[in-house]
Scaffold this active site. Structure first.
Site, PDB file in Angstrom:
ATOM      1  N   LYS A 139       0.924  -1.182   0.050  1.00 24.69           N
ATOM      2  CA  LYS A 139       0.103   0.139   0.113  1.00 24.69           C
ATOM      3  C   LYS A 139       0.896   1.343   0.032  1.00 24.69           C
ATOM      4  CE  LYS A 139      -3.608   2.668   0.157  1.00 24.69           C
ATOM      5  NZ  LYS A 139      -4.596   2.713   1.319  1.00 24.69           N
ATOM      6  N   LYS A 196       0.015  11.896   5.170  1.00 23.07           N
ATOM      7  CA  LYS A 196       0.585  10.849   6.312  1.00 23.07           C
ATOM      8  C   LYS A 196       0.939   9.591   5.884  1.00 23.07           C
ATOM      9  CE  LYS A 196      -2.444   7.717   7.434  1.00 23.07           C
ATOM     10  NZ  LYS A 196      -2.872   6.525   6.735  1.00 23.07           N
TER      11      LYS A 196
END
Length: 294
Positions: free
Chosen positions: A171, A239
């Site tokens: 990811k 983030k």
């Protein structure tokens, strides 16, 4: 596995939980804000007033939370998932967090007799609504097969990519590619507009050639209209790129273009645009080009 406890009913988690309800699963959901719970109840699911109430009788627990500290708190906390889930349950974390935190969660779950999978997703809000997300799964192969029926409801491309933490590593690579592509699409659109080219026609032909990509298909039209209603917020991608940079440094891998895009995303966040869609990188390109629009 028919009873699912779902923690985190936001932009991504809400549609995923609703799709599980439509597929016949008995879903009990909990969210920090009540609106997400109410939407799930309206879709035919059940609402919970606490993490414990959501997971106590569940065969599987799915979490979709913003960041690593949230997952730690919700899963490992004194009143968290592992404190209430039954032995033999399956924990599926679909959040995007640090790979080392996923491994930490997996180890803590195993000590409680609970199998854990890290299963972050890609595809944005529309992919969650349509149930065609890409899901990259880390963990034991046996646990992956147990979860497969649920994955088939919410995703279209579902791949077991390795052991604990592997899903989060893949990811991270996904977020690196997506951020870089959005930045290049943003630069291209500002470039085209500066030359007075019909951007709609340009997008059509670019999408049909080697430059074709899903950012052009899904994001570029809204970017041209300066519509930045979030499908995925800048603050979350900021983030995620922090996760990428940390993981790359730990592995001794140099990612110069990724580092540059991370700085651009950080600048957009610092300017107060964290709640906008990550396509708002276009705003920063305009500003740097002296072509900003009010």
């Amino acid at each position: 596995m028919t009873k699912v406890g779902f923690i985190g009913l936001g932009i991504m988690g809400g549609p995923m939980a609703a799709n599980l309800v439509k597929a016949g699963f008995e879903v009990t959901g909990y969210n920090r804000s009540r609106a997400g719970v109410d939407r799930l109840v309206a879709a035919g699911g059940r609402g919970a007033n606490s993490v414990g109430q959501a997971v106590r009788d569940a065969d599987a627990v799915i979490t979709m939370l913003p960041d690593s500290p949230d997952v730690r708190a919700v899963v490992l906390g004194e009143d968290g998932v592992l404190a209430h889930a039954r032995e033999g349950a399956l924990l599926i974390d679909c959040s995007t967090i640090r790979p080392d935190v996923s491994r930490e969660v997996g180890q803590a779950a195993a000590a409680k007799g609970i199998q854990a999978l890290d299963a972050p997703v890609s595809g944005g809000e529309q992919g969650a609504i349509e149930g065609n997300l890409s899901i990259m799964v880390g963990g034991a192969a046996e646990a992956f097969e147990t979860a497969r029926e649920m994955f088939d409801v919410v995703g279209a491309t579902i791949v077991h990519v390795g052991g604990p933490g592997a899903g989060q590593t893949v990811k991270a690579a996904n977020q690196l590619i997506v951020a870089g592509t959005i930045e290049l699409v943003a630069e291209s659109l500002v470039f085209l507009e500066a030359h007075g080219v019909d951007t709609g026609a340009a997008i059509e032909v670019l999408a049909g050639g080697l430059a074709g990509n899903r950012i052009l298909d899904r994001k570029a039209p809204a970017m041209v209209r300066r519509e930045f209603t979030p499908g995925f917020r800048v603050e979350l991608h900021h983030k995620d790129l922090g996760i990428v940079l940390q993981a790359a440094r730990e592995a001794g891998v140099v990612i110069p273009l990724g580092a540059a895009v991370a700085q651009l995303m950080a600048a957009l966040e610092a300017q107060g645009h964290g709640a906008l869609d990550h396509g708002a990188l276009l705003k920063l390109v305009e500003q740097l080009s002296g072509r900003g629009q009010e």
